[in-house]
Design a protein around this motif. Sequence first.
Motif, PDB file in Angstrom:
ATOM      1  N   LEU A 109       0.933  -1.175   0.005  1.00 14.83           N
ATOM      2  CA  LEU A 109       0.030  -0.165  -0.088  1.00 14.83           C
ATOM      3  C   LEU A 109       0.925   1.106   0.108  1.00 14.83           C
ATOM      4  CD1 LEU A 109      -2.933  -0.898   2.462  1.00 14.83           C
ATOM      5  CD2 LEU A 109      -2.791  -1.070   0.000  1.00 14.83           C
ATOM      6  N   ASP A 110       2.008   1.251   0.765  1.00 16.73           N
ATOM      7  CA  ASP A 110       2.887   2.449   0.745  1.00 16.73           C
ATOM      8  C   ASP A 110       3.348   2.659  -0.472  1.00 16.73           C
ATOM      9  OD1 ASP A 110       2.495   2.854   3.304  1.00 16.73           O
ATOM     10  OD2 ASP A 110       4.478   2.142   4.226  1.00 16.73           O
ATOM     11  N   ILE A 117      10.656  10.870  -0.989  1.00 18.83           N
ATOM     12  CA  ILE A 117      11.605  10.981   0.411  1.00 18.83           C
ATOM     13  C   ILE A 117      11.272   9.550   1.074  1.00 18.83           C
ATOM     14  CG2 ILE A 117      11.561  11.805   2.481  1.00 18.83           C
ATOM     15  CD1 ILE A 117      11.235  14.450   0.978  1.00 18.83           C
ATOM     16  N   LEU A 118      10.056   9.086   0.905  1.00 14.31           N
ATOM     17  CA  LEU A 118       9.675   7.896   1.796  1.00 14.31           C
ATOM     18  C   LEU A 118      10.021   6.605   0.960  1.00 14.31           C
ATOM     19  CD1 LEU A 118       6.366   9.072   3.193  1.00 14.31           C
ATOM     20  CD2 LEU A 118       8.483   8.971   4.327  1.00 14.31           C
ATOM     21  N   ALA A 129      -2.737  14.179   4.839  1.00 16.67           N
ATOM     22  CA  ALA A 129      -3.729  13.167   4.338  1.00 16.67           C
ATOM     23  C   ALA A 129      -3.079  12.212   3.542  1.00 16.67           C
ATOM     24  CB  ALA A 129      -4.620  14.077   3.226  1.00 16.67           C
ATOM     25  N   HIS A 130      -1.992  12.183   2.633  1.00 23.11           N
ATOM     26  CA  HIS A 130      -1.489  11.388   1.880  1.00 23.11           C
ATOM     27  C   HIS A 130      -0.736  10.283   2.686  1.00 23.11           C
ATOM     28  CE1 HIS A 130      -1.349  13.897  -1.737  1.00 23.11           C
ATOM     29  NE2 HIS A 130      -2.527  13.411  -1.745  1.00 23.11           N
ATOM     30  N   GLN A 131      -0.324  10.537   4.244  1.00 24.13           N
ATOM     31  CA  GLN A 131       0.190   9.703   4.992  1.00 24.13           C
ATOM     32  C   GLN A 131      -0.570   9.264   5.878  1.00 24.13           C
ATOM     33  OE1 GLN A 131       3.852  10.492   6.933  1.00 24.13           O
ATOM     34  NE2 GLN A 131       4.438  11.765   5.420  1.00 24.13           N
ATOM     35  N   GLY A 132      -2.163   9.256   5.763  1.00 24.98           N
ATOM     36  CA  GLY A 132      -3.191   8.956   6.442  1.00 24.98           C
ATOM     37  C   GLY A 132      -3.378   9.443   7.812  1.00 24.98           C
TER      38      GLY A 132
END
Lengths: 475, 419
Positions: free
Chosen positions: B71-72, B354-355, B224-227
Amino acid sequence: MQWAHLRESLRTVVGSEGLIEPYEARKVYECDGYTLERAVPELVVLPASTAEMCAVVRLLHRAGVPFVPRGAGTGLSGGCLPLEAPVMIGTSRMRRILEIDSLNRRVMVEAGVANLEVTRAVTEFGLHYAPDPSSQAACSIGGNIAENSGGPHTLKYGVTTNHVLGLELVLPDGEAVWLGGWVDDVPGYDLRGFVIGSEGTCGIVTRAILRLLRNPEAWQTILAVFPSVAAATSAVSAVIAAGVVPAALELMDRLIVQAVEQAYHFGFPADAGAVLIAEVDGHSAAVQAEAEAVKKLCLDAGATEIRSAATERERAELWKSRKRAFGAVGRLAPNYCTQDGVVPRTCLPEILQRIVAIAERYRLRVGNVFHAGDGNIHPILLFDERDPQEVRRVLEAGREILAACVELGGSITGEHGVGVEKIAEMPLLFTPQDLIVMQALRQVFDPEQRSNPGKMFPSPGGCVEVARPRRQVPV
Amino acid sequence: MAEVAAPHTKMRAQVPAARWLECVHCGLCLPACPTYLELGTEADSPRGRIHLMREWAEGRVPLTGEVVRHLDLCLGCLGCEAACPSGVRYREMIEGARVAVEQSYQRRWREALLRRLVVDLFPYPDRLAILLWPVRLADWMGLGPVVRKLPWVELVPLPLPRKKAAAALVPARGARRYRVALFRGCVARVLFPQVEAALVRILADHGCEVVVPGEQGCCGALAAHQGDRDRAVTSIRAVLRVFTEPVDALLVTAAGCGAFLRSYGHWTEGTELQERAKLLALRVRDATEFLSSLKLLPPARPLGRKVAYHHACHLAHAQGIRDEPVRLLQLAGAELVRLEEADLCCGSAGSYNILQPQLAQRLGERKARNILASGAEVVAVGNPGCSMQIQAALRRLGADIAVLHPVEVLDVAYRESTA
């Protein structure tokens, strides 16, 4: 212990990126476009070249492990369901276009290349690859070869086997062989033709040499609205009888037209019983005359409205109603099952009546999309997968529809293949002797039946009832 | 064999059960998915992710590190939504899943820290400016190209623009036709102030009064994109407090911000903010969208340079804005060249580079190779994240190709005409 050893050997061949072990990552391979039956493979291997493929298959051969080949997983008959094979071998990392020979109109590609990518790669030469299944943006050439795929334009241009000059097959013992080649009509038995449509039961195709066609100089697309399917099918017969061979002849019935209209508002009349889309192509002079003939024949058959397109934009607009039909139907019910059968063209009105009767008997809603020119029908049965009773009725109704196709002198599949979905229907079409001969031929390529076991042929004993209980219905 | 998990209530709360049925498993989304094209693995395709999310929601697969990993790896580019024939709402699924993951999964400390840093630093222009001081110093010492070889730093534009305070109100030149507000974006205003300046110039010259509220912060997209729903809603609340003046449009130069501002209604569902959030969302316009509606006059001298247009995902897929930026480039007199895979994600995707640096780098280089093959002298890109990512990828390949916002391209053409 031996399994762990095999896994490590496979890893040395394809690397960690090409080996999928965790349960969660394998779980998503449990079905293709046919979702009524599911099985999770024990291991998924993704080789990146013919050499890796040979090494992988050789390891499985030595270990005596069966395998199932998989392309993009867009199949509609469960052809790549890993039922009796623990290892799945995918071609999704074999996506190179190897050689374009534009002058001789041929191209060599790896099996994982998507159908539409081939056409995209040769567009600059004014060429295209003709077979165009609805899933052409995603489906792989290897999968097309396994299923002998068709598409709307096969009426005039033929199916996959008419466009594959040669193919490289990795046999179940890991040896790669070329069947056919760069030229047409290689002497001797047509082994290439045998492998095309064999649904992965002879080994795995890794490369193919494809025939390319010149883009037509001109084309015209015609959309005609009819009060009934009977009127539309009589127009189809009249067009063919007049000697016109349209590149495509697509028909949608009332339920589909209404679904499309509700979802996208094309302005079809509320009482439209059917919509026919015809496309003629070729030299501009001929196209003009043929288009006029098609329009006249449609009007004679009772068409209430005719639209035509001669620019790319208008054409896309007309085709949109057909191409979006499945998506639109998806909005009518939580699930649908697309059947695939063939009848002689003249029997289209009759098969339609029978389908309506069968659907009524099983209390199901059904819509129809046809490749009308070649009598290939696609009844779409609506259901809700959360209702197991309804799922069972869908499976049974589908089976009766196919039996009706055979009765009318047709076939149980036009282009989706047998896979696991239609194993039980094979005896409707073939005698036990036919099936024995086919399996004897398969033995030549795959004597141990390790390549895609459990597909196409009813299991030994050859009895419908044996195959039936295996159908897992999700609840 | 299968591990059995209890039906996952957190995930169920995020995505209504009926949504899953909209996906018929046809696979038409596969070729539109950048991670599937790169990796070839089903679990890294939209269909595979939907499958995994549903199995998790319905309790057939537990939420493990493996599930979270797949999912990431989703860029959130929404190329799949554009390709889907059944109208599957993938965005709602993946965004819901991200919220549920943060509520129920313990990340390893390094990962958690990194994600924390992203939402603690980037949305705050002042903190970001301080963070950039060492880079500024290195640039001043002439070490710019050297430090740009470092991870993260490679994403910082070279030269690094000076910080500029924006005027709170820019009057229209001549008769006023429209009154518009400018949403500055948190990263955009620090790293791409020249885009904002170009937009304001063109607007003022064409009869628009521009209001630039000073107190504005982040739109909430990064959180938001990181939940991180709470933090996102906090940002939304702040934005709603700042943009209260009546204007004809709220203009955005960052596609990522624009797409998120437009989804404010969805993110505030069931809160007292929803009414206002929906009204604000209705006024949001991408800068290219608004400019191309103004019927601008072409510059006296056409630009005449070869320009390739890269479709930022959050413009093309999330907002359906595909033609408007191209029309501006045509207006500028650019010679548009064909860019292969123009609407395939460049790997920037908010904080993705970055992630998930490895895959981001692969996608960046894929984009850069396509740009090189197009023969372009300039790449036009409507999103700051894409600009940074593409600049870095081109630099790695040793290519000297300018990366500009379509509005900047038009502005250059206007200024060269009058010079």
